[in-house]
Design an enzyme around this catalytic site. Structure first.
Site, PDB file in Angstrom:
ATOM      1  CB  ALA A 170      -0.964  -0.090   1.151  1.00  0.00           C
ATOM      2  CB  SER A 222     -11.349  -2.749   0.792  1.00  0.00           C
ATOM      3  OG  SER A 222     -10.958  -2.402  -0.650  1.00  0.00           O
ATOM      4  CD  GLU A 241      -7.341 -11.602   5.903  1.00  0.00           C
ATOM      5  OE1 GLU A 241      -7.491 -10.440   6.402  1.00  0.00           O
ATOM      6  OE2 GLU A 241      -6.197 -12.053   5.849  1.00  0.00           O
ATOM      7  CG  LEU A 242     -11.819 -10.011  -0.424  1.00  0.00           C
ATOM      8  CD1 LEU A 242     -12.964 -10.071  -1.305  1.00  0.00           C
ATOM      9  CD2 LEU A 242     -10.505  -9.344  -1.185  1.00  0.00           C
ATOM     10  CB  CYS A 275     -10.034  -7.446   8.114  1.00  0.00           C
ATOM     11  SG  CYS A 275      -8.689  -8.654   8.378  1.00  0.00           S
TER      12      CYS A 275
END
Length: 473
Positions: A170, A222, A241-242, A275
């Site tokens: 990121a 996301s 993996e959201l 998350c």
């Protein structure tokens, strides 16, 4: 950027400034890679993949242990960089760096035990081997909330089972990503086996996902972005993996002290940017008032918003303006719908940046409020009243998300009934939603908005390898 065993610059010559959410200061100039840089890295990875796949599992395991050794040698520097770049307090940064070591050492040992099979043949004169082969090049795209361990839970197993890797972190925690890449670079892997390309995810990540030179994709982030990655990577093996909207259920027979204490970790660890955060608290109305009072008292005592470099601070700023703005929107929506702010409720003044958000408790939250239905990703504890276990299951399963949930009850039969009925990939009974173990498989339930596949332990190795059938006459 790190490509083909060398630190290099972007083809465009462009950089972008990295700013600290804690201080607001510019902390580095980061290479702004583009599609050509991603293609260079993918090419290097493909050239290196064959020899790396042919290395023995024990040779690759030794390399993973060398990465872990580098992490341990650089411990203090990694901690400082993480707090500066991500914003989490020093204590949480130390925990993440320690867990980072576990991911690399765990992958090393799991790789040694990755096995094929010897199935029977229909012919008495033949023998069959099922050999587990690495897929080739794995593209990895990771978020900013855990910028060390989330990359490691994909990169380490991908490398350990024989794949080359192209990784883009990121942009808002690219400095931390580079610090992790330095540990891998110093571990003396063959050139091209590991590659780092910094730059905008919409460009670099998209190229990594859709380029035919990557043969599998690992993504954490996301749901919205994950769906775009999945579409770009159509036909490839994927671990996604959201997002989550993890309910924490508190029944009327729960140990309320235990539940309140666990909720502090569920809602305020990493300033709620997890998350697995307790995104909504489904509390039985008969104990709701008492629970909220206990939680409020603990938040006052234990959640200290402040300079993340101060040892007394237990919660730092949010990482970026996007997540802070979402907190603004979700809390305002809940208050407009009749919720009450028991604690906090707005951004905090007097800090170097506008990213410091007060730890917030909202009581009387309607079940359809934004803060209870979407992934807020901030330091908020929204309390929604329930009437029964069945009501809790109904609300939990009404969410499109299905990552993790938790329940507090003294009746373990109720806890297991909840686990049987709720559609989440992980259920904690009498434990915080922010509890996990690095060696256990973790991911969303099928049919939900929380992704496919599993991270944790050897689980990613199953996705990042494939079976080859060999029949011998």
């Amino acid at each position: 950027m790190f490509i083909a065993g060398e630190w290099t610059t972007a083809e465009s010559g462009e950089t972008f400034d990295a700013e600290s959410p804690a201080t607001g200061e510019t902390i580095g100039a980061v290479q702004q890679g583009g599609r050509e840089d991603a293609r260079r890295a993918i090419g290097a990875a493909n050239r290196a993949a064959g020899d790396w796949a042919r290395a023995s599992a024990f040779e690759r395991a030794a390399a993973m242990h060398r990465v872990a050794d580098q992490v341990e040698r650089r411990h203090e520097g990694l901690v400082h960089t993480l707090t500066l770049d991500q914003g989490k307090p020093l204590a949480e940064s130390r925990d993440e760096v320690e867990e980072l070591v576990q991911y690399w050492r765990g992958a090393a040992e799991d790789a040694k035990r990755l096995e094929g099979r010897l199935p029977n043949s229909t012919s008495s004169g033949k023998r069959v081997l099922l050999l587990r082969r690495p897929r080739g090049v794995i593209g990895v795209i990771t978020p900013w909330n855990w910028p060390y361990t989330m990359p490691a839970e994909l990169i380490a197993p991908a490398l350990a089972c024989g794949n080359a890797v192209v990784w883009t972190p990121a942009s808002t925690t690219a400095v931390a990503g580079i610090a992790l890449a330095e540990c891998v670079a110093e571990a003396d892997l063959p050139p091209g086996v590991f590659n780092l390309v910094t730059g905008p995810g919409s460009v670099v990540g998209d190229e990594i996902a859709r380029n035919p030179g990557t043969h599998g994709i690992g993504f954490i982030g996301s749901t919205e972005t994950g769906r775009r990655v999945a579409a770009a990577a159509a036909g490839k093996a994927a671990v996604l993996e959201l997002g989550g909207n993890g309910p924490v259920v508190v029944l009327d027979d729960a140990d309320l002290d235990l539940a309140a204490e666990a909720t502090v970790a569920a809602c305020f660890l990493c300033a709620g940017q997890s998350c697995t955060a307790g995104e909504r608290l489904l509390v039985h109305r008969d104990v709701r008032e008492e629970f909220v009072a206990k939680l409020a008292r603990l938040v006052v005592e234990r959640v200290l918003l402040g300079d993340p470099f101060a040892e007394t601070t237990t919660m730092g700023p949010l990482n970026n303006e996007g997540v802070a703005a979402k907190m603004d929107e979700h809390v305002a929506d809940a208050l407009e719908r009749g919720a009450q702010a028991v604690h906090g409720g707005e951004r905090a003044a007097g800090f170097p940046t506008d990213l410091y958000w007060q730890p917030t408790i909202l009581d009387g939250v309607p079940a359809d409020a934004l803060v209870a239905t979407e992934e807020t990703f901030g330091p908020v504890a929204p309390v929604v009243a329930i009437d029964s276990l069945e009501h809790a299951i109904e609300l939990a399963n009404a969410s499109p998300y299905g990552l993790l949930s938790a329940i507090f009850t003294r009746d373990l039969a109720k806890g297991l009934r909840y686990a049987d009925a709720v559609r989440t990939g992980w259920v904690n009974v009498n434990e915080s939603s922010n509890y996990w173990e690095t060696h256990l498989p973790f991911g969303g339930r099928a049919g939900t908005a929380s992704g496919i596949g599993r991270v944790g332990g050897s689980a990613p190795m199953e996705a990042f390898t494939e079976l080859q059938t060999v029949v011998m006459a």
